[in-house]
Scaffold this active site. Structure first.
Site, mmCIF file in Angstrom:
data_model
loop_
_atom_site.group_PDB
_atom_site.id
_atom_site.type_symbol
_atom_site.label_atom_id
_atom_site.label_comp_id
_atom_site.label_asym_id
_atom_site.label_seq_id
_atom_site.Cartn_x
_atom_site.Cartn_y
_atom_site.Cartn_z
ATOM 1 N N CYS A 343 -37.738 -69.154 -19.804
ATOM 2 C CA CYS A 343 -37.716 -68.230 -18.661
ATOM 3 C C CYS A 343 -36.599 -68.508 -17.652
ATOM 4 C CB CYS A 343 -39.064 -68.202 -17.948
ATOM 5 S SG CYS A 343 -40.407 -68.969 -18.815
ATOM 6 N N ARG A 372 -41.218 -79.942 -25.973
ATOM 7 C CA ARG A 372 -42.187 -80.450 -24.999
ATOM 8 C C ARG A 372 -42.742 -81.761 -25.507
ATOM 9 N NH1 ARG A 372 -45.250 -74.770 -23.557
ATOM 10 N NH2 ARG A 372 -43.346 -73.683 -22.952
ATOM 11 N N GLN A 390 -40.384 -70.170 -29.683
ATOM 12 C CA GLN A 390 -41.221 -69.088 -29.160
ATOM 13 C C GLN A 390 -40.579 -67.743 -29.484
ATOM 14 O OE1 GLN A 390 -41.042 -70.386 -25.010
ATOM 15 N NE2 GLN A 390 -43.236 -70.756 -25.103
ATOM 16 N N ASP A 392 -40.092 -65.295 -27.714
ATOM 17 C CA ASP A 392 -40.210 -65.098 -26.279
ATOM 18 C C ASP A 392 -39.517 -63.815 -25.826
ATOM 19 O OD1 ASP A 392 -41.129 -65.911 -23.881
ATOM 20 O OD2 ASP A 392 -39.815 -67.653 -23.662
ATOM 21 N N HIS A 394 -38.839 -61.710 -21.784
ATOM 22 C CA HIS A 394 -39.178 -61.530 -20.378
ATOM 23 C C HIS A 394 -38.818 -60.124 -19.964
ATOM 24 C CE1 HIS A 394 -38.938 -65.903 -20.856
ATOM 25 N NE2 HIS A 394 -40.037 -65.823 -20.150
ATOM 26 N N LYS A 478 -53.113 -62.560 -16.246
ATOM 27 C CA LYS A 478 -52.614 -62.451 -17.616
ATOM 28 C C LYS A 478 -53.649 -61.882 -18.560
ATOM 29 C CE LYS A 478 -53.909 -67.114 -18.891
ATOM 30 N NZ LYS A 478 -53.662 -68.264 -19.714
ATOM 31 N N HIS A 524 -43.948 -62.369 -18.819
ATOM 32 C CA HIS A 524 -43.658 -63.201 -19.995
ATOM 33 C C HIS A 524 -44.547 -62.688 -21.125
ATOM 34 C CE1 HIS A 524 -42.399 -66.635 -17.239
ATOM 35 N NE2 HIS A 524 -43.250 -66.005 -16.458
#
Ligand SMILES: [Zn+2]
Ligand SMILES: [Zn+2]
Length: 653
Positions: A343, A372, A390, A392, A394, A478, A524
């Protein structure tokens, strides 16, 4: 006396209100509703508190009668079974002392001090038999309030230091004993009416556990077990465990050559082997195509970012100590972090130029690999790793666009589920705790608008949702999707998260129709979550029988003998022209063996070629059976064109 003194008003879950004599129990209320319900009631939830179904209800109340099908009913059943296990142990192992015996997600355990007596798997059967023998006595679980001094005296007499230790922490006046048959335990309950409900028992495991989880204390024996109200349910459960073991993605990943781990590369860092990489690539391409149609734009960002980026995002302050530590450059002593999330990079992309309200929504997508730190004990196959990718994206949008964007993301997530055979799903909406508004950033107005946008979007898409108050992150509400796999297990997949925090921290802006500067909302979202975890779930859901379009080897060409190798090779290249992938099995093996090996490797189509096929220019087709397709077996001989048509039709499904 008036009616109010002798009758209570009970509100049932369907909203109906009925009157019962004051002091009626949950069981009595059940009996008036139906005999079947009375036979199955395990506990009663009275004004939100679970209690014994045999306890009198003295005031007007909402009452829910809990059965095996309610999670709280099940937990009461299993916790009561822990008492039964203790009773069985006491009769088989004189002098045994007891710690705690809670219900857990699948069954229950009891921590016991066996006084030096041996206990192993070989003893399981004996204990199970004793439990069932005691269960057949249908002993009631009898509740009795007891004073603290009397309670301590009881366990001193019995010689049980752990119960005394527990009692020290309890307040006088709140202590209860429960007795079933000849066994009495310190417990606040609740319990099922009697032991007769327990019809099947299985000890699952035995392990060591320090008393109160403190290694300075004595190591107790933790006995895990599970019980059921029907023998068939135990059989089904054991079958499910067996099946889950067979489908374990770590096992299948190795057998099917999909991925591997190397100690030299490092723990929790998966290596994708050619076949696994193919599955992954096809999944990525599938989503890329869907995202292009949904108006996303691809971006690419590096695997590291300056520490300052994460100071701005807040990540450094919150997680810095528990993350991989910064990388230093040799000369300038700059600090960089392995990217823990994409992000912040995407926020910086947003900031590369001024944005107007007409530019929004801006949807930036990246298959972004993040790192991580997970403790080594937490690592698990592909589901808990230290480096993962991910899917991912945005979405930067105006507050009035949140609902529309949610609807579009829901469409995309459901398209992914449908395409991959996850047909049983539900969603959870995580909202703010209305009692604790100061915990959250963003104005009341923004929150109310976003929360109702999510709820409306989910409703308009016909999603089955549960609302969880207080489960939202501090930075926004969320929506999470839960899917149920072929074995009935639930997995969380696909999250859509509103964020008011990062746009603030990165000072993102757009110029509105009013010519003023405004702050965009950030969403997200990741339908797969991560490629690693998603593929793990896919492997377990399909038992490695991927849909045809995802199968690493879609065909195996099996010549009956080396005489037909040339024909087999020509066929291979002809099919490759149609994007049909696989291999020719040129080993000097019998055809039966070749078919078996292709089956074991879960190759969907086996194309057998011999004299007749070569002469006619045909192939003999076998489809691997499996839950994924329903079809299977010998499809007979056909022309190459006919096979290509058949193949392409299945790929399109
Ligand atoms: Zn209990
Ligand atoms: Zn994000």
């Amino acid at each position: 006396m008036t009616a109010q003194d002798v009758m209570i008003r009970v509100t049932l879950p369907d909203g109906s209100v009925r009157e019962y004599p004051k002091g009626s129990t949950g069981l009595e209320i059940a009996a008036q509703i139906s005999e079947g319900l009375a036979r199955n009631v395990l506990a009663a939830k009275v004004n939100g508190v679970v209690q014994d179904a045999t306890r009198p209800i003295d005031t007007d109340a909402t009452v829910q009668l809990l059965t095996w099908n309610d999670p709280e009913g099940k937990a009461t059943f299993w916790h009561s079974s822990a008492h039964l296990l203790a009773e069985a142990l006491e009769s088989l192992y004189p002098g045994v002392k007891f710690g705690i015996g809670p219900a857990i997600e699948t069954g229950f355990y009891y921590d016991v001090d066996l006084n030096g007596q041996h206990f192993s798997q070989d003893d399981f059967r004996k204990v199970e038999d004793k439990m069932l023998e005691l269960a057949r006595q249908k002993n009631a679980y009898v509740r009795k309030p007891v004073g603290k001094a009397d309670a301590i005296a009881y366990f001193e007499e019995k010689g049980d230091p752990y119960k005394i230790d527990l009692l020290q922490g309890l307040e006088d006046g709140s202590i209860t004993f429960y007795t079933q048959g000849g066994f009495t335990d310190l417990c606040r309950g609740p319990h099922i009416p009697n032991t007769g409900f327990i019809k099947a028992a299985r000890l699952m495991n035995v392990a060591g556990a320090y008393w109160r989880g403190d290694e300075k204390n004595k190591m107790l024996t933790r006995i895990y077990a599970v019980t059921f109200p029907k023998q068939k349910e135990l059989d089904d459960y054991l079958h499910l465990l067996e099946e889950a073991k067979k489908r374990d993605h770590r096992k299948l990943g190795k057998e099917l050559d999909l991925f591997a781990f190397s100690e030299k590369v490092g723990q929790g860092l998966p290596l994708w082997l050619p076949k696994g990489a193919l599955v992954r690539e096809r999944l990525e391409n599938f989503l890329r195509r869907a995202q292009v149609r949904a108006g996303y734009q691809p971006v690419v960002t590096p695997h590291i970012g300056s520490k300052q980026l994460y100071v701005t995002s807040g990540h450094w302050e919150k997680y810095g100590k528990d993350s991989f530590q910064p990388i230093h450059t040799p000369d300038e002593d700059e600090e960089f972090l392995l990217k823990p999330m994409n992000c912040p990079h995407h926020c910086e992309i947003y900031k590369t130029k001024p944005r107007s309200y007409r530019d929004l929504p801006l949807r930036l997508a990246e298959f972004g690999t993040v790192y991580r730190y997970e403790q080594s004990g937490e690592l698990h196959g592909l589901t808990r790793v230290r480096g993962f990718t991910q899917d991912d994206a945005h979405i930067f949008c105006r507050p009035d666009q949140v609902k529309d964007e949610f609807m579009k993301v829901i469409d995309l997530v459901l398209y992914v589920f449908k395409s991959l055979g996850f047909n049983d799903y539900s969603a959870q909406v995580s909202l703010r705790d209305p009692e604790n508004r100061e915990k959250y950033i963003g104005s009341d107005e923004l929150w109310e608008r976003a929360e109702s946008a999510i709820i409306e979007a989910a409703a308009e898409k016909g999603l089955t949702t549960v609302m969880e108050l207080g489960e939202a992150a501090f930075y926004g509400p969320k929506l999470d999707f839960m899917v149920r796999d072929a074995l009935g297990r639930k997995w969380q997949l696909g999250t859509i998260q509103v964020d008011y925090n990062l746009p603030n921290r990165f000072e993102l802006e757009y110029v509105g129709a009013d010519n003023q500067k405004h702050r965009p909302v950030m969403i997200h979202r990741a339908p797969f979550g991560s490629m690693e975890r998603f593929i793990a779930i896919l492997i377990e859901n399909t038992a490695g029988n991927f849909p045809l379009w995802l199968s690493p080897d879609q065909i195996a060409i099996l010549p009956i003998s080396e005489k037909y190798e040339d024909y087999a090779n020509d066929l291979f290249f002809a099919l490759q022209e149609h994007d049909i992938r696989g291999f020719v099995d040129l080993r000097d093996e019998k055809i039966g063996r070749k078919i078996r090996d292709a089956e074991v490797n879960k190759v969907p189509y086996m194309l057998i070629v011999g004299e007749k096929e070569q002469a006619d220019g045909t192939i003999s087709v076998r489809r691997k059976g499996g839950a994924a397709t329903g079809q299977g077996g010998d499809l007979g001989s056909m022309s190459v064109d006919a096979f290509v048509a058949l193949f392409q039709q299945e790929v399109k499904l």
